[in-house]
Design an enzyme around this catalytic site. Structure first.
Site, PDB file in Angstrom:
ATOM      1  N   ILE A  22      28.078  35.895  35.746  1.00  0.00           N
ATOM      2  CA  ILE A  22      27.712  36.237  37.030  1.00  0.00           C
ATOM      3  C   ILE A  22      26.757  37.570  37.566  1.00  0.00           C
ATOM      4  CG2 ILE A  22      29.613  37.388  37.840  1.00  0.00           C
ATOM      5  CD1 ILE A  22      29.678  35.759  40.221  1.00  0.00           C
ATOM      6  N   ASN A  35      41.198  43.722  41.795  1.00  0.00           N
ATOM      7  CA  ASN A  35      42.581  43.888  42.104  1.00  0.00           C
ATOM      8  C   ASN A  35      42.737  44.678  43.422  1.00  0.00           C
ATOM      9  OD1 ASN A  35      42.627  46.905  41.154  1.00  0.00           O
ATOM     10  ND2 ASN A  35      42.122  45.833  39.096  1.00  0.00           N
ATOM     11  N   GLY A  43      37.711  41.216  32.281  1.00  0.00           N
ATOM     12  CA  GLY A  43      37.400  40.114  32.973  1.00  0.00           C
ATOM     13  C   GLY A  43      36.120  40.340  33.890  1.00  0.00           C
ATOM     14  N   VAL A  44      35.931  39.278  34.751  1.00  0.00           N
ATOM     15  CA  VAL A  44      34.616  39.621  35.485  1.00  0.00           C
ATOM     16  C   VAL A  44      34.375  40.997  36.148  1.00  0.00           C
ATOM     17  CG1 VAL A  44      35.386  38.455  37.579  1.00  0.00           C
ATOM     18  CG2 VAL A  44      33.057  38.273  37.018  1.00  0.00           C
ATOM     19  N   ASP A  45      35.512  41.534  36.723  1.00  0.00           N
ATOM     20  CA  ASP A  45      35.660  42.879  37.324  1.00  0.00           C
ATOM     21  C   ASP A  45      34.938  43.987  36.303  1.00  0.00           C
ATOM     22  OD1 ASP A  45      36.124  44.747  39.237  1.00  0.00           O
ATOM     23  OD2 ASP A  45      38.441  44.758  38.853  1.00  0.00           O
ATOM     24  N   SER A 129      40.804  34.392  40.055  1.00  0.00           N
ATOM     25  CA  SER A 129      42.469  34.354  39.725  1.00  0.00           C
ATOM     26  C   SER A 129      42.742  33.389  38.684  1.00  0.00           C
ATOM     27  CB  SER A 129      43.088  33.738  40.916  1.00  0.00           C
ATOM     28  OG  SER A 129      43.636  34.717  41.838  1.00  0.00           O
ATOM     29  N   THR A 130      41.611  32.869  37.794  1.00  0.00           N
ATOM     30  CA  THR A 130      41.936  31.655  36.948  1.00  0.00           C
ATOM     31  C   THR A 130      42.090  32.451  35.461  1.00  0.00           C
ATOM     32  OG1 THR A 130      39.665  31.017  36.948  1.00  0.00           O
ATOM     33  CG2 THR A 130      41.321  29.729  38.189  1.00  0.00           C
ATOM     34  N   GLY A 131      41.599  33.701  35.337  1.00  0.00           N
ATOM     35  CA  GLY A 131      41.677  34.239  34.061  1.00  0.00           C
ATOM     36  C   GLY A 131      42.845  35.073  33.719  1.00  0.00           C
ATOM     37  N   TYR A 133      44.751  36.253  35.952  1.00  0.00           N
ATOM     38  CA  TYR A 133      45.695  36.207  36.829  1.00  0.00           C
ATOM     39  C   TYR A 133      46.461  34.761  36.777  1.00  0.00           C
ATOM     40  CZ  TYR A 133      45.043  40.483  39.830  1.00  0.00           C
ATOM     41  OH  TYR A 133      45.157  41.870  40.116  1.00  0.00           O
TER      42      TYR A 133
HETATM   43  N1  AR6 Z   1      30.657  35.849  34.690  1.00  0.00           N
HETATM   44  C1  AR6 Z   1      31.415  34.920  35.464  1.00  0.00           C
HETATM   45  N2  AR6 Z   1      32.906  34.736  34.988  1.00  0.00           N
HETATM   46  C2  AR6 Z   1      33.416  35.566  34.172  1.00  0.00           C
HETATM   47  C3  AR6 Z   1      32.733  36.604  33.780  1.00  0.00           C
HETATM   48  C4  AR6 Z   1      31.271  37.015  34.068  1.00  0.00           C
HETATM   49  N3  AR6 Z   1      30.707  37.924  33.614  1.00  0.00           N
HETATM   50  N4  AR6 Z   1      33.780  37.356  32.915  1.00  0.00           N
HETATM   51  C5  AR6 Z   1      34.831  36.689  33.148  1.00  0.00           C
HETATM   52  N5  AR6 Z   1      34.600  35.658  33.737  1.00  0.00           N
HETATM   53  P1  AR6 Z   1      39.457  37.339  35.637  1.00  0.00           P
HETATM   54  P2  AR6 Z   1      41.344  36.899  37.704  1.00  0.00           P
HETATM   55  C6  AR6 Z   1      35.504  34.532  34.271  1.00  0.00           C
HETATM   56  O1  AR6 Z   1      40.264  37.715  34.387  1.00  0.00           O
HETATM   57  O2  AR6 Z   1      41.905  36.085  37.140  1.00  0.00           O
HETATM   58  C7  AR6 Z   1      40.765  42.032  36.456  1.00  0.00           C
HETATM   59  O3  AR6 Z   1      41.229  43.147  35.554  1.00  0.00           O
HETATM   60  C8  AR6 Z   1      36.992  34.461  33.565  1.00  0.00           C
HETATM   61  O4  AR6 Z   1      36.617  33.539  32.212  1.00  0.00           O
HETATM   62  O5  AR6 Z   1      37.966  38.032  35.612  1.00  0.00           O
HETATM   63  O6  AR6 Z   1      41.007  36.918  39.230  1.00  0.00           O
HETATM   64  C9  AR6 Z   1      40.820  42.451  37.808  1.00  0.00           C
HETATM   65  O7  AR6 Z   1      40.541  43.833  37.806  1.00  0.00           O
HETATM   66  C10 AR6 Z   1      37.657  33.489  34.555  1.00  0.00           C
HETATM   67  O8  AR6 Z   1      37.340  32.140  34.467  1.00  0.00           O
HETATM   68  O9  AR6 Z   1      39.916  37.445  37.086  1.00  0.00           O
HETATM   69  C11 AR6 Z   1      42.170  42.165  38.054  1.00  0.00           C
HETATM   70  O10 AR6 Z   1      43.315  43.010  37.747  1.00  0.00           O
HETATM   71  C12 AR6 Z   1      37.219  34.278  35.770  1.00  0.00           C
HETATM   72  O11 AR6 Z   1      36.035  34.923  35.893  1.00  0.00           O
HETATM   73  C13 AR6 Z   1      42.569  40.837  37.283  1.00  0.00           C
HETATM   74  O12 AR6 Z   1      41.318  41.021  36.331  1.00  0.00           O
HETATM   75  C14 AR6 Z   1      38.202  34.938  36.398  1.00  0.00           C
HETATM   76  O13 AR6 Z   1      39.044  35.644  35.570  1.00  0.00           O
HETATM   77  C15 AR6 Z   1      41.941  39.634  38.272  1.00  0.00           C
HETATM   78  O14 AR6 Z   1      42.163  38.417  37.620  1.00  0.00           O
END
Ligand code: AR6
Length: 179
Positions: A22, A35, A43-45, A129-131, A133
Site C-alpha cells: 500500500i 493501534n 505490519g502495515v503500520d 485487523s487480519t494480520g 490482530y
Molecule cells: N501493504 C499492504 N498490506 C500490508 C502491508 C503493506 N505494506 N504490510 C502488511 N500488510 P497488520 P492489524 C497486511 O498486522 O492486524 C501493528 O503493529 C498484512 O499482511 O499490519 O490491523 C499496529 O501498530 C495483513 O493482511 O494489522 C497494530 O498494533 C494486513 O496488512 C497492529 O499491528 C493487516 O495486518 C494492527 O494489526
C-alpha cells in the site's frame, strides 16, 4: 487472476482489488491499520511509517492523543506518494463475541467518512485487523467490502474509487470471492 474478478461498480464509483504494498500507491489517501495509542508497530503500520519518514510520527504526536478502536484520524503522508494517511484502529480478534465485527465495520466506516470529509476521490485500504490482530479474513473481507459499497452509495460522498491493497495472493483470492 481474471481481471473482471478484481473490479466492481458500486454506487458512485467502483471497488478495486490489487495485490500491492500500500505504501507504493498513488492515491489521494491510504488507510493505515494502527493501534489505539498511535504508537507505530509492525505490519502495515511499520511499513507506512518507514516509507513516510519520521515526520508522520511527529505529526501524530502533536495532533492526537491516541485513537479509540473503531475510529480514525488523518495526517499528511510525508514521503509517500499519497496526499494523506488515515490511521484507523481495528479490533484485536478474541472470539467474535466482543463486538469485533461491529468494531471492524466502524473502523472502515470512520476511515471512509474522514476521506470524504477531506474531499478525497481515491482511497486505498489494507485488510485491517487480519494480520497481527488475528481477525478471520473471510469475515473481515465481507465487512470491508460491505462498508466500501455503503460508502460509495452515499449520494454526498467525494469517493469514487476504493482500492483494497492485499498483501498476499491468498488474501486477494478471499476478497475476490466476496467481491
Ligand atoms: N501493504 C499492504 N498490506 C500490508 C502491508 C503493506 N505494506 N504490510 C502488511 N500488510 P497488520 P492489524 C497486511 O498486522 O492486524 C501493528 O503493529 C498484512 O499482511 O499490519 O490491523 C499496529 O501498530 C495483513 O493482511 O494489522 C497494530 O498494533 C494486513 O496488512 C497492529 O499491528 C493487516 O495486518 C494492527 O494489526
Amino acid at each position: 487472476m481474471e481481471p473482471d474478478r478484481l473490479i466492481r461498480e458500486a454506487g458512485n464509483g467502483r471497488i478495486r482489488l490489487r495485490r500491492a504494498d500500500i505504501t507504493t500507491l498513488t492515491v489521494d489517501v491510504i488507510v493505515n491499520a494502527a493501534n489505539a495509542s498511535l504508537a507505530g508497530g509492525g505490519g502495515v503500520d511499520g511499513a507506512v511509517h518507514r516509507a513516510a519518514g519520521p515526520g508522520l510520527m511527529r505529526e501524530l504526536n502533536q495532533r492526537y492523543d491516541g485513537c479509540p478502536t473503531g475510529s480514525a484520524v488523518i495526517t499528511g503522508a510525508g514521503r509517500l506518494p499519497a496526499r494523506h494517511v488515515i490511521h484507523t484502529v481495528g479490533p484485536r480478534w478474541r472470539d467474535g463475541d466482543h463486538g469485533e465485527p461491529e468494531l471492524l465495520a466502524s473502523a472502515y466506516r470512520s476511515a471512509f467518512a474522514l476521506a470524504s470529509e477531506h474531499s478525497c476521490s481515491t482511497v486505498a485500504a489494507p485488510s485491517i485487523s487480519t494480520g497481527i490482530y488475528g481477525f478471520p479474513i473471510e469475515l473481515a473481507a465481507q465487512i470491508a467490502i460491505g462498508e466500501a459499497a455503503q460508502a460509495l452509495a452515499d449520494p454526498h460522498t467525494s469517493l469514487r474509487e476504493i482500492t483494497f491493497a492485499l498483501f498476499s495472493d491468498a488474501d486477494l483470492e478471499v476478497f475476490a470471492r466476496v467481491l
